[in-house]
Design an enzyme around this catalytic site. Sequence first.
Site, PDB file in Angstrom:
ATOM      1  N   ARG A  74       7.148  -8.122  16.369  1.00 53.52           N
ATOM      2  CA  ARG A  74       7.505  -6.801  15.857  1.00 53.52           C
ATOM      3  C   ARG A  74       6.420  -5.817  16.263  1.00 53.52           C
ATOM      4  NH1 ARG A  74       6.688  -3.663  11.000  1.00 53.52           N
ATOM      5  NH2 ARG A  74       8.421  -2.188  10.758  1.00 53.52           N
TER       6      ARG A  74
ATOM      7  N   ASP B 154       0.698   5.176   1.901  1.00 52.45           N
ATOM      8  CA  ASP B 154      -0.021   5.867   2.973  1.00 52.45           C
ATOM      9  C   ASP B 154      -0.745   7.068   2.371  1.00 52.45           C
ATOM     10  OD1 ASP B 154       1.034   4.039   4.730  1.00 52.45           O
ATOM     11  OD2 ASP B 154       2.639   5.362   5.434  1.00 52.45           O
TER      12      ASP B 154
ATOM     13  N   HIS C 116       0.846  -1.190   0.000  1.00 51.14           N
ATOM     14  CA  HIS C 116       0.000   0.000   0.000  1.00 51.14           C
ATOM     15  C   HIS C 116       0.883   1.242   0.000  1.00 51.14           C
ATOM     16  CE1 HIS C 116       1.168  -0.533   4.191  1.00 51.14           C
ATOM     17  NE2 HIS C 116       0.861   0.741   4.404  1.00 51.14           N
TER      18      HIS C 116
ATOM     19  N   HIS D 296       4.785   0.110   0.006  1.00 54.27           N
ATOM     20  CA  HIS D 296       5.534  -0.646   1.001  1.00 54.27           C
ATOM     21  C   HIS D 296       4.612  -1.671   1.662  1.00 54.27           C
ATOM     22  CE1 HIS D 296       3.818   2.931   2.954  1.00 54.27           C
ATOM     23  NE2 HIS D 296       3.789   2.237   4.093  1.00 54.27           N
TER      24      HIS D 296
END
Length: 344
Positions: free
Chosen positions: A279, A214, A212, A269
């Site tokens: 994470r 942002d 996607h 990304h």
Amino acid sequence: MVLASRAPSSTEKIRDMELPIINFLDKRSDVSKLIVKASEDFGFFKVINHGVSEDIIRNMEVECFEFFGKTVPEKQRAGLANPYGYGSKNIGFNGDSGEVEYLIMDTNNPLSIFQRSQTIASADPTRFSCAVNVYMEAIRKVACEVLEMMAEGLGVPDTSVFSSLITDLDNDSLLRLNHYPPLLPNHDTSSAPSFPLQINATNSKRIGFGEHTDPQILTVLRSNGVAGLQISLGDGVWVPISPDPTALCVNVGDVLQAMTNGRFVSVIHRAMANSKQARMSMAYFCAPPFHANITCPKELVTLERPNIYRAFTWAEYKKVVYSLRLGDSRLELFKLQSDDETRD
């Protein structure tokens, strides 16, 4: 700073990419130029000596891990993420999914955060809300500094042209806390919770958060030093970004690409969930007010580089974003179509 190749061959082994590293302690004019170059070439860069203290970051991470360590029913007390609250695996409203759980909070309403903390922070609600609010204030300051140096580097006289949109009292910024659980060896799953994930041959490299861009102006991301973030160089090439717990990762959003007339790039990304460690990422998405008119400063429009995008409001763009799937092209829909239109 170290720059990676923009176009590695398909046969070349892709190693972790070293993004441009911006040191806030360097001479301001130099920092401004480096930020502009990184935003044009990569759309991503890291910031060090950013002024956000280790204590602020540590306190925030402690609260995050405490929240995500709760049982699913306890986490669901935060309410469904519509738009603020807790979510798991289902991302957005159009069928996207990933191996992630998350908590989304409104950055403009301390009272809302305090009220939410009453239901999700069993030990000390005040500690949770204080850690979140202090962290958000510190990150917003970094974002404003970056945006003002971007304007300076682009030669725009009004250096607040970008930052004023996220300091406006009606801005639509949000804080998203993403938790990518570790993948564990197979064992009896008859009574296992939904997290952590069970590893097998088919999920050893699962997508945590799919590809996607942002949609907002700018994203300031802090992760806990565990690998997972990847950026696209096109042609199916994905490059891992080496984690750095001392730096903040900054990337250009769709709105900023439009406001810089395409000079800055909002890069595709994704995040992977294939680590043996959990994470955690804390993403501050800087967004304008709904009524804000998104246009390019006149200094960035020339005969050689006519205007690429039509004017639009954040409300209009966000509506389009919410109507599409995660990886669908959005900004292309707002491009001017003819030479006559681009010269208006």
